[in-house]
Design an enzyme around this catalytic site. Structure first.
Site, PDB file in Angstrom:
ATOM      1  N   TYR A   1      -3.105  -0.309  10.511  1.00 57.16           N
ATOM      2  CA  TYR A   1      -3.003  -0.868   9.160  1.00 57.16           C
ATOM      3  C   TYR A   1      -1.684  -0.457   8.522  1.00 57.16           C
ATOM      4  O   TYR A   1      -0.966  -1.285   7.943  1.00 57.16           O
ATOM      5  CB  TYR A   1      -4.190  -0.380   8.335  1.00 57.16           C
ATOM      6  CG  TYR A   1      -4.198  -0.821   6.899  1.00 57.16           C
ATOM      7  CD1 TYR A   1      -4.808  -2.014   6.517  1.00 57.16           C
ATOM      8  CD2 TYR A   1      -3.635  -0.027   5.903  1.00 57.16           C
ATOM      9  CE1 TYR A   1      -4.839  -2.408   5.182  1.00 57.16           C
ATOM     10  CE2 TYR A   1      -3.660  -0.404   4.573  1.00 57.16           C
ATOM     11  CZ  TYR A   1      -4.259  -1.598   4.217  1.00 57.16           C
ATOM     12  OH  TYR A   1      -4.283  -1.983   2.884  1.00 57.16           O
TER      13      TYR A   1
ATOM     14  N   SER B   1       0.847  -1.183   0.000  1.00 57.94           N
ATOM     15  CA  SER B   1       0.000   0.000   0.000  1.00 57.94           C
ATOM     16  C   SER B   1       0.886   1.237   0.000  1.00 57.94           C
ATOM     17  O   SER B   1       2.058   1.177   0.423  1.00 57.94           O
ATOM     18  CB  SER B   1      -0.880   0.008   1.263  1.00 57.94           C
ATOM     19  OG  SER B   1      -1.558   1.226   1.417  1.00 57.94           O
TER      20      SER B   1
END
Length: 232
Positions: free
Chosen positions: A141, A128
């Site tokens: 996260y 990500s």
């Protein structure tokens, strides 16, 4: 590395980006094991459903025993709890690490022997833009994805001797259920899956898939002041 005729395993293949990976691999001529905690939820024609919970070592080991010939591994399975590192539930924070870091490690180790059977093989870890930067509401996260980025770099070195290339996919928000609550520009997961598979075929170690990720990557050498100008 031509994907046609290969056998691939995709984790979290029952929905979102994972389903697009599986679908496009099939279209490119690969045999696809579609891993999901509930294999009955895999509805993609041509895919072979496999029970796989990446946070459960026994499930991972059983999936490795139930498959053969895998030369492409896509570590896509994800979780998002929204937990804060400052005051969030430790159980939620552990889930993020168990999924994105330990889950990726468990699956890669379990399938490394199958990957080693081939002259060429590949691992793609779905990371990500939050591997590189964090923001409120995403801290647990982001920490897990950052750990997974380091893991990816280490595995790239450690698996090179067996002919396994390891790639990282960095991408911002995708138009999937996981971030349906986020009000921000989102990429089409079908487009990102195609771009990532092109990168695997080309042997790219790092696939930076969108403008947001490229912008953040360009600021990494500038340190905190470049990444977080409002707080520096």
């Amino acid at each position: 590395m031509d994907l046609a005729g290969r056998t691939a395993l995709v984790t979290g293949a029952n929905r979102g980006l994972g389903r697009h990976f599986a679908e496009q691999l099939i279209k490119r001529g690969a045999t696809v094991y579609a891993g999901a905690r509930n294999p009955a939820s895999v509805d993609l024609p041509g895919a072979v459903p496999i029970a796989l919970d990446v946070t459960d070592p026994e499930s991972v080991a059983a999936a490795a025993r139930a498959t053969s010939g895998v030369s492409i591994l896509i570590n896509n399975a994800g979780s998002f709890t929204g937990a804060s590192l400052a005051d969030g539930s430790l159980e939620d924070i552990r889930l993020e690490m168990d999924t994105h870091y330990f889950g990726t490690l468990l699956v890669t180790r379990a399938f490394a022997p199958q990957l080693a059977e081939h002259d060429e093989s590949a691992v793609l870890n779905v990371l990500s833009v939050l591997s590189w930067v964090t923001r409120p509401g995403f801290s647990a996260y982001a920490a897990a994805k950052s750990a997974a980025w380091s893991l990816t770099s280490a595995l790239r070195i450690e698996l090179a001797g067996q002919g396994t290339g390891v790639s990282a996919l960095h991408v911002g928000f995708l138009d999937t259920d996981m971030v349906g609550h986020v009000d921000a520009p989102k990429s089409d997961p079908a487009v990102i899956a195609a771009l990532a598979l092109d990168g695997v075929e080309a042997g790219e170690p790092e696939i930076v898939a969108d403008d947001r990720s490229r912008a953040v990557q360009s600021r990494l050498s500038g340190g905190v002041a470049a990444l977080y100008p409002r707080s520096a």
